[in-house]
Structures are given as structure tokens and as C-alpha cells.
Design an enzyme around this catalytic site. Structure first.
Site, PDB file in Angstrom:
ATOM      1  N   GLY A 113       1.269  -6.662  -2.468  1.00  0.00           N
ATOM      2  CA  GLY A 113       1.969  -6.106  -3.629  1.00  0.00           C
ATOM      3  C   GLY A 113       3.342  -5.515  -3.376  1.00  0.00           C
ATOM      4  N   TYR A 140      -7.043   8.569 -11.952  1.00  0.00           N
ATOM      5  CA  TYR A 140      -5.870   7.848 -11.427  1.00  0.00           C
ATOM      6  C   TYR A 140      -4.594   8.498 -11.958  1.00  0.00           C
ATOM      7  CZ  TYR A 140      -2.378   4.326 -10.444  1.00  0.00           C
ATOM      8  OH  TYR A 140      -1.233   3.696  -9.999  1.00  0.00           O
TER       9      TYR A 140
HETATM   10  P1  NDP Z   1      -1.894  -3.558  -4.043  1.00  0.00           P
HETATM   11  O1  NDP Z   1      -3.369  -3.380  -4.146  1.00  0.00           O
HETATM   12  O2  NDP Z   1      -1.340  -4.922  -4.157  1.00  0.00           O
HETATM   13  O3  NDP Z   1      -1.384  -2.897  -2.682  1.00  0.00           O
HETATM   14  C1  NDP Z   1      -1.816  -1.621  -2.288  1.00  0.00           C
HETATM   15  C2  NDP Z   1      -1.442  -1.365  -0.852  1.00  0.00           C
HETATM   16  O4  NDP Z   1      -1.904  -0.046  -0.495  1.00  0.00           O
HETATM   17  C3  NDP Z   1      -2.086  -2.343   0.110  1.00  0.00           C
HETATM   18  O5  NDP Z   1      -1.149  -2.727   1.094  1.00  0.00           O
HETATM   19  C4  NDP Z   1      -3.200  -1.533   0.750  1.00  0.00           C
HETATM   20  O6  NDP Z   1      -3.396  -1.949   2.097  1.00  0.00           O
HETATM   21  C5  NDP Z   1      -2.604  -0.125   0.730  1.00  0.00           C
HETATM   22  N1  NDP Z   1      -3.655   0.881   0.838  1.00  0.00           N
HETATM   23  C6  NDP Z   1      -4.609   1.165  -0.071  1.00  0.00           C
HETATM   24  N2  NDP Z   1      -5.460   2.094   0.426  1.00  0.00           N
HETATM   25  C7  NDP Z   1      -5.018   2.383   1.678  1.00  0.00           C
HETATM   26  C8  NDP Z   1      -5.475   3.242   2.713  1.00  0.00           C
HETATM   27  N3  NDP Z   1      -6.560   4.000   2.562  1.00  0.00           N
HETATM   28  N4  NDP Z   1      -4.789   3.292   3.867  1.00  0.00           N
HETATM   29  C9  NDP Z   1      -3.691   2.525   4.041  1.00  0.00           C
HETATM   30  N5  NDP Z   1      -3.202   1.693   3.102  1.00  0.00           N
HETATM   31  C10 NDP Z   1      -3.871   1.617   1.945  1.00  0.00           C
HETATM   32  O7  NDP Z   1      -1.292  -2.601  -5.161  1.00  0.00           O
HETATM   33  P2  NDP Z   1       0.215  -2.291  -5.620  1.00  0.00           P
HETATM   34  O8  NDP Z   1       1.194  -2.966  -4.749  1.00  0.00           O
HETATM   35  O9  NDP Z   1       0.282  -2.520  -7.072  1.00  0.00           O
HETATM   36  O10 NDP Z   1       0.235  -0.716  -5.399  1.00  0.00           O
HETATM   37  C11 NDP Z   1       1.195  -0.058  -4.595  1.00  0.00           C
HETATM   38  C12 NDP Z   1       1.503   1.297  -5.208  1.00  0.00           C
HETATM   39  O11 NDP Z   1       2.089   1.108  -6.485  1.00  0.00           O
HETATM   40  C13 NDP Z   1       0.276   2.189  -5.442  1.00  0.00           C
HETATM   41  O12 NDP Z   1       0.616   3.513  -5.082  1.00  0.00           O
HETATM   42  C14 NDP Z   1       0.039   2.075  -6.944  1.00  0.00           C
HETATM   43  O13 NDP Z   1      -0.585   3.220  -7.454  1.00  0.00           O
HETATM   44  C15 NDP Z   1       1.458   1.952  -7.423  1.00  0.00           C
HETATM   45  N6  NDP Z   1       1.639   1.379  -8.757  1.00  0.00           N
HETATM   46  C16 NDP Z   1       1.163   0.131  -9.056  1.00  0.00           C
HETATM   47  C17 NDP Z   1       1.345  -0.390 -10.329  1.00  0.00           C
HETATM   48  C18 NDP Z   1       0.795  -1.712 -10.735  1.00  0.00           C
HETATM   49  O14 NDP Z   1       0.711  -1.979 -11.955  1.00  0.00           O
HETATM   50  N7  NDP Z   1       0.438  -2.597  -9.815  1.00  0.00           N
HETATM   51  C19 NDP Z   1       2.090   0.354 -11.338  1.00  0.00           C
HETATM   52  C20 NDP Z   1       2.530   1.642 -10.922  1.00  0.00           C
HETATM   53  C21 NDP Z   1       2.335   2.116  -9.661  1.00  0.00           C
HETATM   54  P3  NDP Z   1      -4.827  -2.159   2.792  1.00  0.00           P
HETATM   55  O15 NDP Z   1      -5.810  -2.490   1.724  1.00  0.00           O
HETATM   56  O16 NDP Z   1      -4.575  -3.274   3.759  1.00  0.00           O
HETATM   57  O17 NDP Z   1      -5.078  -0.861   3.474  1.00  0.00           O
HETATM   58  C1  8X3 Z   2      -0.451   1.454 -12.475  1.00  0.00           C
HETATM   59  C2  8X3 Z   2      -0.038   1.280 -13.883  1.00  0.00           C
HETATM   60  O1  8X3 Z   2      -0.781   1.476 -16.286  1.00  0.00           O
HETATM   61  O2  8X3 Z   2      -2.338   0.479 -14.733  1.00  0.00           O
HETATM   62  O3  8X3 Z   2      -0.019   2.673 -11.977  1.00  0.00           O
HETATM   63  O4  8X3 Z   2      -1.933   2.834 -14.693  1.00  0.00           O
HETATM   64  S1  8X3 Z   2      -1.331   1.542 -14.943  1.00  0.00           S
END
Ligand code: NDP
Ligand code: 8X3
Length: 253
Positions: free
Chosen positions: A13, A154
Site C-alpha cells: 500500500g 479505528y
Molecule cells: P496496507 O494494509 O496496504 O499496508 C499496511 C502496512 O502496515 C503494511 O506494510 C503492514 O506490513 C504494516 N503493518 C501493519 N501492522 C504492522 C505491525 N504490527 N508491525 C509492522 N508493520 C505493520 O494498508 P495502507 O497502505 O492503506 O495503510 C497504511 C496507513 O495508511 C495506515 O496507517 C492506515 O491507517 C492509513 N490510511 C489508509 C487509508 C486507506 O483507505 N487505505 C486511508 C487513510 C489512512 P506487514 O503486514 O508486513 O507488517
Molecule cells: C482509512 C479510511 O474511511 O476507511 O483510514 O476509515 S476509512
């Protein structure tokens, strides 16, 4: 000398896209995550696309403070000079009314999104202070600006990230360390697959019939904020898909 960017959660991501984007800009890159094979893949791809930069992988669970401390302590001295910390690792687990919430889901979110972010910041911020330079970019969310039904915990963790971004900025001010919050709306990543515990159909429906953001859109924003001149800081960026007005109103179809 090239600057160093450490991106947490770069196996997928937004974090992965940010690692590629910053490598393209000439940063040396530290990628972290739990899935070792993914880290190795990211390292291989970045190394072959951008032969002029150096990249290392750190395989640890950000919820475990001891692992975080040991890992940062064991970095070679020249890799400790971290200029950019992108606090991206995070997740949502479950989507329930509060009375039906699953305690383990809550703990995973709080431990990762809030405590994990704190653990790594606690290790990296003093290094930045000692060097008199640095930029911390926290990946928040629209869920940190408003709440939506079933999003309770969340949303609470992302509100906490928002508060920490503001607090860190105050605390870092006297040391010249920049702190930025980047808060996306819906981005198509593995986020929903994780939230729905591997239910691919349900995850796909989240992004059905509209154009969500791409991880690269957020990576572009990170690249922009860290590339600004020393006297300019972006405090907060709320980035939405054009067709998403807020957490609950999205134009589909
Ligand atoms: P993904 O699931 O695609 O990626 C999440 C990443 O976080 C992975 O690389 C995962 O790596 C890592 N991660 C999760 N838990 C752990 C852990 N315990 N230790 C180390 N690494 C961890 O999600 P996104 O790219 O969407 O999310 C990235 C950020 O963006 C998050 O903080 C999310 O809340 C935020 N976000 C996402 C949105 C969306 O709509 N997608 C919108 C707004 C914010 P691994 O599993 O290999 O450990
Ligand atoms: C991720 C966006 O709208 O799914 O932070 O909470 S939402």
C-alpha cells in the site's frame, strides 16, 4: 550525501509506494514490516530500479517496543542518521458497533496505530534532535478528523494520531524538526482486506463503482512535503478522492 528515509509498513500500500517514490527522489531507504519475504521483494525491486540509492530492510513488529528498540539500536551508525520518518504502519480490524466490538481487534489497532507509532518515534526523534534536523510524517486519516458508524476504535486511533502530530510539532519546534500529518480518504490498498480479515469479496466492494485514491497519490504528497525548503512546513494535509466528500458520503456509479 544522500538523505535517509525510514518508512514503516512498507510491505504494501501507501508505505510501499512511498518507499519507491522517495527512492526515485534519491533518498536512501529503510523499509520496515512484519512480512520478511515482502521486504526482500521491495528491496530487490527498488535496488534494481534505482541502482544509485542504498536500501535496507528491518523486519519487526511495531507493536513490540523491545523489537523496535533493538532494531534501531542495531542499525549501523551511518544508517542511524535518519532524516525522514514516515509513520505509516497501521491498520483497521473489524467494523462493528461498539457493543459488538472484538477486544483483540481493538488491541491490534491501538497497539499498532498509536503505541507502535509512539515506540518508533521515541527512538528516532532523539537522533533527529541530536543531529538538529529531521522531518516526521504521520499518516493519519479522514477517520482522524471525523467518525463514522462502526468505525469507533479505528477512528479513535486516528484521532490520536492527529493529536500526536500536533503535540509532536509543539515539542519538536525548538529543535527545528518538522512534523506533518497526511490524512487520506479512501485509498485502494490491502487496508480493507485486513479490516475484513481476508474476505476478498467484501474488501473489493469498498472500492466498487468509484475511483478511490491510489497509494501513489499519497506517496506523491509525502514526496512533496519532505521536498519543501527548510523554512516551509505543511502541518496537515487532508487528501480525498474527488468523489468522496467525507467519511460517509461518496458518489458511486
Ligand atoms: P496496507 O494494509 O496496504 O499496508 C499496511 C502496512 O502496515 C503494511 O506494510 C503492514 O506490513 C504494516 N503493518 C501493519 N501492522 C504492522 C505491525 N504490527 N508491525 C509492522 N508493520 C505493520 O494498508 P495502507 O497502505 O492503506 O495503510 C497504511 C496507513 O495508511 C495506515 O496507517 C492506515 O491507517 C492509513 N490510511 C489508509 C487509508 C486507506 O483507505 N487505505 C486511508 C487513510 C489512512 P506487514 O503486514 O508486513 O507488517
Ligand atoms: C482509512 C479510511 O474511511 O476507511 O483510514 O476509515 S476509512
Amino acid at each position: 550525501m544522500k538523505k535517509i528515509a525510514l518508512i514503516t509498513g512498507a510491505t504494501a500500500g501507501i508505505g510501499k509506494a512511498t518507499a519507491f517514490a522517495l527512492a526515485r527522489k534519491g533518498y536512501n531507504i529503510i523499509v520496515t514490516g512484519r512480512r520478511k519475504e515482502r521486504l526482500v521483494e521491495v528491496e530487490r525491486e527498488i535496488a534494481s530500479l534505482f541502482p544509485d540509492i542504498n536500501i535496507i530492510t528491518l523486519n519487526f513488529d511495531i507493536r513490540n517496543n523491545q523489537e523496535v528498540e533493538n532494531t534501531i539500536d542495531s542499525l549501523p551508525e551511518d544508517w542511524k542518521a535518519i532524516d525522514i520518518l514516515v509513520n505509516n504502519a497501521g491498520l483497521a480490524v473489524g467494523l462493528n458497533h461498539i457493543q459488538d466490538g472484538v477486544i483483540d481487534d481493538w488491541e491490534r489497532m491501538i497497539d499498532t496505530n498509536v503505541k507502535g507509532l509512539l515506540y518508533i518515534t521515541r527512538k528516532v526523534a532523539p537522533i533527529m534532535i541530536e543531529r538538529g534536523t529531521g522531518h516526521i510524517v504521520n499518516i493519519g486519516s479522514i477517520a482522524g478528523k471525523e467518525v463514522y458508524e462502526n468505525g469507533n476504535v479505528y477512528c479513535a486511533t486516528k484521532h490520536a494520531v492527529d493529536a500526536l502530530t500536533k503535540g509532536m510539532r509543539l515539542d519538536m519546534l525548538q529543535y527545528g524538526i518538522k512534523v506533518t500529518g497526511i490524512c487520506p480518504g479512501m485509498v485502494e490498498t490491502e487496508f480493507s482486506l485486513v479490516r475484513f480479515k481476508g474476505d476478498e469479496e467484501r474488501a473489493k466492494n469498498v472500492y466498487n463503482k468509484f475511483q478511490p485514491l491510489k497509494p501513489e497519490d499519497i506517496a506523491d504528497a509525502v514526496t512533496y512535503v519532505v521536498g519543501l525548503p527548510p523554512h516551509v512546513n505543511i502541518n496537515d494535509l487532508l487528501i480525498m478522492p474527488t468523489v468522496q466528500a467525507n467519511s460517509t458520503v461518496t458518489k458511486r456509479g
